[in-house]
Design an enzyme around this catalytic site. Structure first.
Site, mmCIF file in Angstrom:
data_model
loop_
_atom_site.group_PDB
_atom_site.id
_atom_site.type_symbol
_atom_site.label_atom_id
_atom_site.label_comp_id
_atom_site.label_asym_id
_atom_site.label_seq_id
_atom_site.Cartn_x
_atom_site.Cartn_y
_atom_site.Cartn_z
ATOM 1 N N GLY A 1 -9.365 12.224 -9.247
ATOM 2 C CA GLY A 1 -9.241 10.979 -9.822
ATOM 3 C C GLY A 1 -7.798 10.350 -9.645
ATOM 4 N N ALA A 2 -7.021 11.154 -8.592
ATOM 5 C CA ALA A 2 -5.623 10.716 -8.307
ATOM 6 C C ALA A 2 -5.346 11.044 -6.840
ATOM 7 C CB ALA A 2 -4.991 11.403 -9.277
ATOM 8 N N GLY A 3 -5.202 10.205 -5.902
ATOM 9 C CA GLY A 3 -5.024 10.417 -4.574
ATOM 10 C C GLY A 3 -3.351 9.852 -4.205
ATOM 11 N N TYR B 1 9.650 12.911 -8.809
ATOM 12 C CA TYR B 1 11.027 12.603 -7.925
ATOM 13 C C TYR B 1 10.903 13.589 -6.886
ATOM 14 C CZ TYR B 1 12.642 9.740 -11.564
ATOM 15 O OH TYR B 1 12.920 8.895 -12.770
ATOM 16 N N GLU C 1 -2.745 0.703 2.871
ATOM 17 C CA GLU C 1 -2.650 -0.120 1.985
ATOM 18 C C GLU C 1 -1.546 -0.097 0.955
ATOM 19 O OE1 GLU C 1 -6.631 -0.522 3.704
ATOM 20 O OE2 GLU C 1 -5.511 1.143 2.741
ATOM 21 N N GLN D 1 -10.094 -5.375 35.865
ATOM 22 C CA GLN D 1 -9.010 -5.750 35.099
ATOM 23 C C GLN D 1 -8.759 -5.832 33.791
ATOM 24 O OE1 GLN D 1 -8.052 -10.103 35.344
ATOM 25 N NE2 GLN D 1 -6.005 -9.747 36.339
ATOM 26 N N GLU E 1 7.185 13.787 4.852
ATOM 27 C CA GLU E 1 5.774 13.860 5.264
ATOM 28 C C GLU E 1 5.294 12.553 6.078
ATOM 29 O OE1 GLU E 1 1.661 13.841 2.716
ATOM 30 O OE2 GLU E 1 3.616 14.679 1.732
ATOM 31 N N GLY F 1 -1.531 11.013 3.271
ATOM 32 C CA GLY F 1 -0.049 10.788 3.169
ATOM 33 C C GLY F 1 0.194 9.519 2.494
#
Length: 392
Positions: free
Chosen positions: A143-145, A248, A382, A294, A257, A378
């Site tokens: 539930g947390a990326g 932090y 967005e 071309q 990263e 990473g």
């Protein structure tokens, strides 16, 4: 590659950005890729992992200690060396191999160095630098990326130690790592910025299991796992850094990263352009090589220009970071731009390969699959653009 092809070849690193030691490192990594990676990496793709012996050889050659002090077996170089390392691994065309090594060197072991106690450093850094031990960082959850503050894994005090409960998802090196830098909430009532602590958890700790080996769209030679922590008892010495300062530490290393991922993506894009240039010069259609069309020539030329511009931004930002300057805005730009650009390059390169570009036996098909995650992992594009917007 002929002189005629030089416009599409990787540009010689500018002496403004790099010193002799960086050029030597580039040559060394490139030789290693040609002799130790490319001849064998198809098998690693099928096996779903990079053999430990190969990672140990990287350590023996000094690749895992590029940024760490000589006293611990490292080379004591700066962010520019990291960019060289990441870009050349990206150029290998085997991004699963690249991310296996880069997570260890620039996303996980850095937490031990940056926040570790003297005892933690003394115990782990020589092993991490030599390749005797491989590391992973476990922050992402079901539930947390990108929203790190939303993690639910908990660590509660228990006497002089801690008890860890929760799950982590999409963890690179999660199956085969020896030590994990794990983020957990230690004070859910505190402000989000003061609620997270990092812990050092060894493989084999009772209650810590690899819940599932994950099957991925790309990065097939990189092992990825879902992890489970069920009443994992940790000593007080397992705290990595300062209690409540985990967010932090995570955010601090995000800059490194994201710069690394940007450099890796530009290596991937450059290799794809070179492959496609060779293809269109030999593949004939309507009585002439595709290069004679071309529209194809100009599209490849424009992509080459975009890749060169993005690469120069990566180089310049690495130099500024090495000088200690604040590059949060620029790194966020790089992560967004490089992640989107490498996918733009791959799309057209597959297109110009025609039917062969859709076949799993072709290098470009694998590269296109591998590149897709660059705009997600990473820090999604967005999220990065919001970071840039806040600083405009």
């Amino acid at each position: 590659m002929t002189a005629h092809d030089s416009a599409f070849a990787a540009t010689a690193a500018s002496p403004v950005f790099f010193d002799d030691e960086h050029h030597m490192l580039r040559d060394q990594v490139r030789r290693f890729v040609e002799t130790e990676v490319k001849p064998h990496a198809d098998r690693w793709e099928a096996d779903g992992m990079v053999p430990r012996a190969v990672l140990r050889k990287m350590g023996d050659l000094g690749f895992f200690g590029i940024r760490y002090p000589e006293a611990f077996g490292g080379s004591g170089l700066d962010e520019r060396a990291t960019v060289v390392w990441a870009e050349e691994l990206g150029r290998s065309t085997y991004s699963g191999v690249a991310i296996t090594a880069l997570v260890h060197t620039d996303m996980a072991s850095v937490h031990v160095w940056n926040a570790g106690s003297d005892a933690q450093r003394a115990t782990w850094m020589p092993r991490l630098i030599s390749g005797q031990a491989i590391s992973a960082v476990a922050v992402t959850e079901p539930g947390a990326g990108s929203d790190v503050k939303g993690i639910a894994t908990r660590a509660r005090r228990d006497g002089d130690g801690w008890v860890l409960d929760g799950a982590k998802l999409y963890i690179t090196n999660g199956v085969h790592a020896d030590v994990y830098c794990v983020a957990a909430k230690t004070d859910p009532d505190a402000r989000p910025s003061q609620s997270i602590t990092m812990f050092l958890v060894e493989k084999g700790t009772p209650g810590f299991t690899v819940e599932k080996v994950l099957d991925k769209h790309g990065w097939r030679s990189s092992d990825t796992a879902e992890l489970r922590f069920d009443k994992v008892r940790l000593p007080g010495s397992a705290v990595l850094g300062t209690e409540g300062r985990g967010l932090y530490e995570i955010m601090k290393n995000f800059q490194n990263e994201r710069l690394v991922i940007g450099a890796m993506a530009m290596g991937e894009a450059q290799a794809a352009l070179e492959l496609t240039l060779d293809w269109v010069k030999t593949r004939r259609a309507f009585g002439a090589p595709l290069w004679d069309k071309q529209a194809i020539r100009q599209r490849l030329a424009m992509l080459a220009a975009k890749v060169e511009a993005c690469r120069q931004m990566v180089y310049a930002t690495a130099r500024r970071a090495a000088l200690g300057e604040d590059v949060v805005r620029e790194v966020s730009m790089i992560k967004a731009l490089a992640g989107e650009l490498v996918n733009e390059v791959m799309y057209d390169c597959v297109q110009f390969h025609g039917g062969m570009g859709f076949m799993s036996e072709s290098t470009i098909e694998r590269m296109a699959r591998d590149a897709r995650v660059q705009s997600i992992g990473g820090g999604a594009t967005e999220v990065m653009l919001e970071e840039v917007a806040k600083r405009m």
